[in-house]
Each structure stands twice: as structure tokens, then as C-alpha cells.
Motif scaffolding. Structure first.
Motif, PDB file in Angstrom:
ATOM      1  N   UNK A  92      20.907  47.113  17.444  1.00  0.00           N
ATOM      2  CA  UNK A  92      20.245  48.218  18.135  1.00  0.00           C
ATOM      3  C   UNK A  92      18.755  48.129  17.816  1.00  0.00           C
ATOM      4  N   UNK A  93      17.916  48.346  18.855  1.00  0.00           N
ATOM      5  CA  UNK A  93      16.469  48.287  18.654  1.00  0.00           C
ATOM      6  C   UNK A  93      15.997  49.536  17.927  1.00  0.00           C
ATOM      7  N   UNK A 100      11.934  46.437  15.500  1.00  0.00           N
ATOM      8  CA  UNK A 100      12.831  45.303  15.301  1.00  0.00           C
ATOM      9  C   UNK A 100      14.275  45.754  15.554  1.00  0.00           C
ATOM     10  N   UNK A 101      15.146  44.777  15.696  1.00  0.00           N
ATOM     11  CA  UNK A 101      16.558  45.090  15.874  1.00  0.00           C
ATOM     12  C   UNK A 101      17.227  45.226  14.515  1.00  0.00           C
ATOM     13  N   UNK A 102      18.171  46.151  14.415  1.00  0.00           N
ATOM     14  CA  UNK A 102      18.960  46.293  13.200  1.00  0.00           C
ATOM     15  C   UNK A 102      20.435  46.318  13.588  1.00  0.00           C
ATOM     16  N   UNK A 103      21.229  45.717  12.738  1.00  0.00           N
ATOM     17  CA  UNK A 103      22.655  45.619  13.019  1.00  0.00           C
ATOM     18  C   UNK A 103      23.355  46.903  12.606  1.00  0.00           C
ATOM     19  N   UNK A 104      24.136  47.446  13.501  1.00  0.00           N
ATOM     20  CA  UNK A 104      24.973  48.624  13.215  1.00  0.00           C
ATOM     21  C   UNK A 104      26.418  48.169  13.270  1.00  0.00           C
ATOM     22  N   UNK A 105      27.106  48.185  12.142  1.00  0.00           N
ATOM     23  CA  UNK A 105      28.492  47.696  12.125  1.00  0.00           C
ATOM     24  C   UNK A 105      29.415  48.600  12.933  1.00  0.00           C
ATOM     25  N   UNK A 106      30.412  47.980  13.533  1.00  0.00           N
ATOM     26  CA  UNK A 106      31.464  48.735  14.218  1.00  0.00           C
ATOM     27  C   UNK A 106      32.527  49.119  13.210  1.00  0.00           C
TER      28      UNK A 106
END
Length: 104
Positions: A86-87, A93-99
Motif C-alpha cells: 500500500x502506498x 513509499x510503498x509498505x507491505x500490509x500482511x493479509x
């Protein structure tokens, strides 16, 4: 190095241990084990209440793996399970959001 006979004996021990809990599903258990051995994926389909979750949980216990159950709905997307980038406007920057799968 593991011989074919040793691998077969270990597979039989795994199935025997799981059959202590899951009764009458030998063919399904063998197919799930084959999926593990082939480093593949397994979709367990059956009517409600016929030990699908118990099979998965039992394999996880016997093989010393993690187990997490996801209730699928018609609107579930792959990124809901695996997560997505997600931006972040503040950081630019983009950061990862875990499912739900990667959060455990």
C-alpha cells in the motif's frame, strides 16, 4: 541420504498417526501427503462437517508445521490472504500490509 524404503516407512508412520484421529479417509490422507511430498498445493473439498479442517490441522501437528484456517467468502481476494503493498503518502513509499495468512 534417505532411501525409498525409509521415505515409505516415514510416510506410513505419518499416515498411521493421523489415522488415530481421522478415521475412514485413508485415500484422502494419502493424497494430502502426496501434495506435501510433491511440494504442491492441496484443495480439500467435501460436505460440511466431514473432517476437512481436522485433516489439515492433524497434518500440521504431525509434520510440526503452523496451521491457520481461512473462511473463504465469495468476495475474498488473493491479497486478503497474502497481503499487499500500500502506498504511504507520508513516507512517499510503498509498505507491505500482511493479509490474514502472513500475519500469523
Amino acid at each position: 541420504m534417505t532411501t525409498v524404503e525409509q521415505a515409505g516407512a516415514q510416510a506410513e508412520r505419518v499416515l498411521t498417526e493421523i489415522e488415530r484421529v481421522v478415521v475412514g479417509k485413508r485415500e484422502a490422507l494419502e493424497l494430502v501427503l502426496l501434495g506435501f511430498l510433491a511440494d504442491g498445493h492441496v484443495l480439500i473439498e467435501d460436505f460440511p462437517g466431514l473432517a476437512k479442517t481436522l485433516i489439515a490441522r492433524s497434518f500440521a501437528q504431525v509434520l510440526d508445521m503452523k496451521f491457520a484456517r481461512i473462511q473463504f467468502t465469495p468476495d475474498l481476494m488473493p491479497s486478503d490472504v497474502t497481503g499487499s503493498s500500500i502506498f504511504n503518502q507520508r513516507a512517499g513509499d510503498f509498505e507491505f500490509r500482511p493479509g490474514c495468512r502472513s500475519a500469523r
